[in-house]
Structure formats: structure tokens, C-alpha cells
Design an enzyme around this catalytic site. Sequence first.
Site, PDB file in Angstrom:
ATOM      1  CG  HIS A 112      -2.096  -1.020   1.138  1.00 11.68           C
ATOM      2  ND1 HIS A 112      -2.193  -2.170   1.135  1.00 11.68           N
ATOM      3  CD2 HIS A 112      -3.462  -0.656   0.611  1.00 11.68           C
ATOM      4  CE1 HIS A 112      -3.157  -2.923   0.998  1.00 11.68           C
ATOM      5  NE2 HIS A 112      -4.148  -1.766   0.527  1.00 11.68           N
ATOM      6  CE  LYS A 119      -6.375 -10.696  11.805  1.00  7.58           C
ATOM      7  NZ  LYS A 119      -6.314 -10.624  13.182  1.00  7.58           N
TER       8      LYS A 119
HETATM    9  S1  SF4 Z   1      -6.030 -16.127  14.387  1.00  9.39           S
HETATM   10 FE1  SF4 Z   1      -4.457 -15.380  15.784  1.00  9.39          FE
HETATM   11  S2  SF4 Z   1      -2.535 -15.312  14.969  1.00  9.39           S
HETATM   12 FE2  SF4 Z   1      -4.041 -15.799  13.421  1.00  9.39          FE
HETATM   13  S3  SF4 Z   1      -4.440 -13.721  12.300  1.00  9.39           S
HETATM   14 FE3  SF4 Z   1      -6.167 -14.181  13.871  1.00  9.39          FE
HETATM   15  S4  SF4 Z   1      -4.996 -13.291  15.710  1.00  9.39           S
HETATM   16 FE4  SF4 Z   1      -3.352 -13.492  14.338  1.00  9.39          FE
END
Ligand code: SF4
Lengths: 290, 206
Positions: B36, B117
Site C-alpha cells: 500500500h 479482517k
Molecule cells: S488467528 Fe490469531 S494469529 Fe491468526 S490472524 Fe488471528 S490473531 Fe493473528
Amino acid sequence: MPDLTEAFLELVRLTSTDLPPDVEASLKRAREQEASGSAAQGALDTILENVTMARQNSTPICQDTGTPIFYVQHPPGWSTTKLKGQIRAAVAEATKRTYLRPNAVDTVTGKNSGNNLGDPSFPTIHFEEVEGEDLIVDLILKGGGCENVGAQYSLPNGRIGAGRNLEGVRKVVLDAVFNAQGKGCAPGVLGVAIGGDRGSSYYASKEALFRKLDDENTDAELAKLENRLTQDANQLSIGPMGFGGETTVLGVKAKSLHRLPASYFVSVSYMCWAHRRRRMTVRGDETTYE
Amino acid sequence: MQKITLPITDDVIRELKVGDSVSLTGVMITGRDAVHKWMIDTFVKKSRKPEGDDEAVYEALKPILDGGAIYHCGPVVAGLDTGAYSFVAAGPTTSIREEPYQADVMQHFNIKAVIGKGGMGPKTLAACSEVPGVYLHAIGGAASLIAQSVQQVLTVHKLDFGVPEAIWVIDVKDFPAVVTMDSHGGSVHVEVETQSKAQLDKLLAS
Ligand code: SF4
């Protein structure tokens, strides 16, 4: 002293690819509690499917294989220098075999070392000499997303109205869960340490994460706090991935340390649902994993 | 579950609402912090001159991103020594780090779907209305499952950024995600934060 490099490699593989049974069971219970057809339930379905797939294919549950944190309890007379060398060799090999992602970045130059070996404190290895003949090595892989939402508070805290008692602890921990929202890959497990200094407090909050989800705190007051916090945190309805829902945390594990009269720290380490924690025990020629 | 094929049209985007589950099929790229910043500095703000293969990579990316998707992901990749790449683990990474850049990058390339996410902020939400586009929340940690949806790694650019930071061009099939920010100003993240704040205030008062 035997060469345990291979055994450490297996510990890393197992931790990265095979979620502990207690965590998986807890995720399954959480799934049953979410409204059918909700985004929350969909997220847990995907998570559970992913866990099965990772185990079958021996591939990392999550691509962020995090900071490997080893706690080594060794009998008197063992060389910690040798153990450290073997652990580091195993970590580099595990990276080559894609059980781990290259995760060690030089903070000054920004360069990734490519094999997960950084300065002497990456990976993190704690040693403790204990009585007896067994070598016990615990490993957790602590991902970055959830590590970033950890928090430390100094009580009293006026903004939150938290005093220097367990009620104050409850309040700041809930504040931390609220601030984390779904960003630490909820539903998470909270390691909470109270007391100590800033350093020992964070350290203890990580140690608390080595406990199994279904074990009860031996201290009655802390056991009560853990249960209350689990209930309260789930009432925030942040839900899996922050989609909203019933399960925001899978559990809370607390630990108390002595503190200075002048200080009262509360440290919260947030562990994502991918709570990758395994133990290896070496007794004579035999190595077992749990 | 709504099936979506890349590239995505404005009509399809406008139909998507927060809470919808989707599955994506087509060619997309991965990009996180280094990518980015490189896009903004070199091609959007032009505060640094293109060098090396910058221009060539830019030209290669443009058609993929026009109507396409960018995935915030730092994968575990096998075949690094042979060049026969395959994704081993490829869950989403935290998106909010790209908040300063994302809106401009979406506008510049006409990106329709940002995948990651944790959600993003007001600038990106505004860009979702304007471009229009959506933010798709992948399931954090579902790395093996998502890697399985990657049919083929077509190529990689900027491998010198490091494996997690490089631009991986991937062909995916039935990549699962949930719409958490739509092109009508809706955001699950704002909703959940607001209601959990009300709940927090109650719990702090008790
Ligand atoms: S599951 Fe845990 S290690 Fe995997 S992306 Fe999410 S916070 Fe990070």
C-alpha cells in the site's frame, strides 16, 4: 544430554497445525450457542472446518504463526546454551518446512531474517531449573493481531472508575475486551496478571495462557473473578470476529503477583481463538506430547 | 451464500448489504503494508520516482485491480526455492493498518472489494460508497481453509518486500467472506462497537 532438535521440531509442528482438544471443544460449544444461520455461527463453522483441515494436512492453522514462546523446565545439570541452540535449529527447520512463517523482522532495517531467527530473544525462550528428571517444554505461538490488542493498566484508573481492588481489575479487563472488539480474532482467551512490575506483569499474563481452558484457579477469589469476567465479556456481544454474537471470549485465566505498595498493574494478554499451545515431556529416552 | 465472480460490476456491489455471506471466484492480489505504501508513494502521490520494475509491475496490476479485489494477507508459501509456488496458509491480516492508504488506492485502481479482517475506518467506508466497493471480512485464522481455495499462484511481484509483504497474484475459487462494510454506508463494525459500548457502560456501572 541428548540432541533434542528433532523432538523440538515435532513440538513446533504439532503446535502450529493441531489445535489442543480443550480449545476445539470450547469452539464447538460456542458454535451451538450462536443463532443458526448468523454470521457468527458461519464464522465458527469456518474456523472448525479450518482446524480439521490443518490437522489432516499438517499445515498451519493460521498463517501468522506468531512469536514462538518457549517455557523450558529442565532438571539440574542441563545446558541451557545447548537447549537454546537446538530450539533455534528446530525453529529454522520448521520455517523451511512451512510449519512456521518467516516472522522475525529487524526493527531498524525492516529486513525479515527469513528463518524466524532474530536476536537472542527471538524466538522467546524462558528457562527454569526444576527438581526431578523430566524436561518439560511448553510452547505457544502468539500471533501478532491478538498481541496488538493486549493492554496494561495502572490502577487506579479515573477514566474507567477502576480502583485498586478486584472490582477495579474487572472493569479494566472489560475495557480491554471492548477496545479489542473482534480484532484479536475473537473469540479469544484472556491471560490476566495483577500486580508485579510492568515487565513481570506482562510475562505472567502470558504464563496464565498455558493453563487448560477447563481447569479451575486454585485461588478461590481469582476463580470467581475468572468466571465473572468470562460472563461479563460475553455480554458485550462482540461475538466471533466482531460480527456480533454470544461468544466474545472462550475463557479467562488470571494470575496474581506481589506488587510494590505504590503500584497496581493489570496486564491483559489476548490470545486469539487459534490458541496454539502444546507441551512436550522428555523422560529418559521417551518423548511425549500433549 | 452469494457467489461472486471477479471482476465485479457496480450493480453487483450495490446489491450487497452488510451481513451477507459471499464466496469469491477469480484472480486477485495480496497486498499489505509495504504494498500500500509503495502504491501510494510511487503512483498515487508520486512522492518517489518509479525505479527497477516498478512501472512494469504497475502495468501488470492495473487490469487485475480494475473491478478487482485486494486481499490483506501475508501467506505461508511453499516452493520458494523452486519457484513452483503454492499457498500453505493464507488467512487475512488486520486491515486497519491500511486505513491511511486504502481509500486512495481503491479510487486509483477502481478496486471493488477489499478483503481482510477487523474492518476499516470512515475514510474507507466513504470510498466504498464512492467507488463503489465493499469491505469483505474473511475469517481470521482460517488459513488452511482459505489456502485450499487458492487454485493457483499465478505469479509474484516485489518478493524483495519479504514473503508476507509481497504481491501474490492468485486464482481463487469459492473464497468465503462476509460483507461487513457496504456501499450504502453500512458497517457491522460501527454497529457492534456502538452496542457493545452501551453494554460496557452498564457493566462498569454495576
Ligand atoms: S488467528 Fe490469531 S494469529 Fe491468526 S490472524 Fe488471528 S490473531 Fe493473528
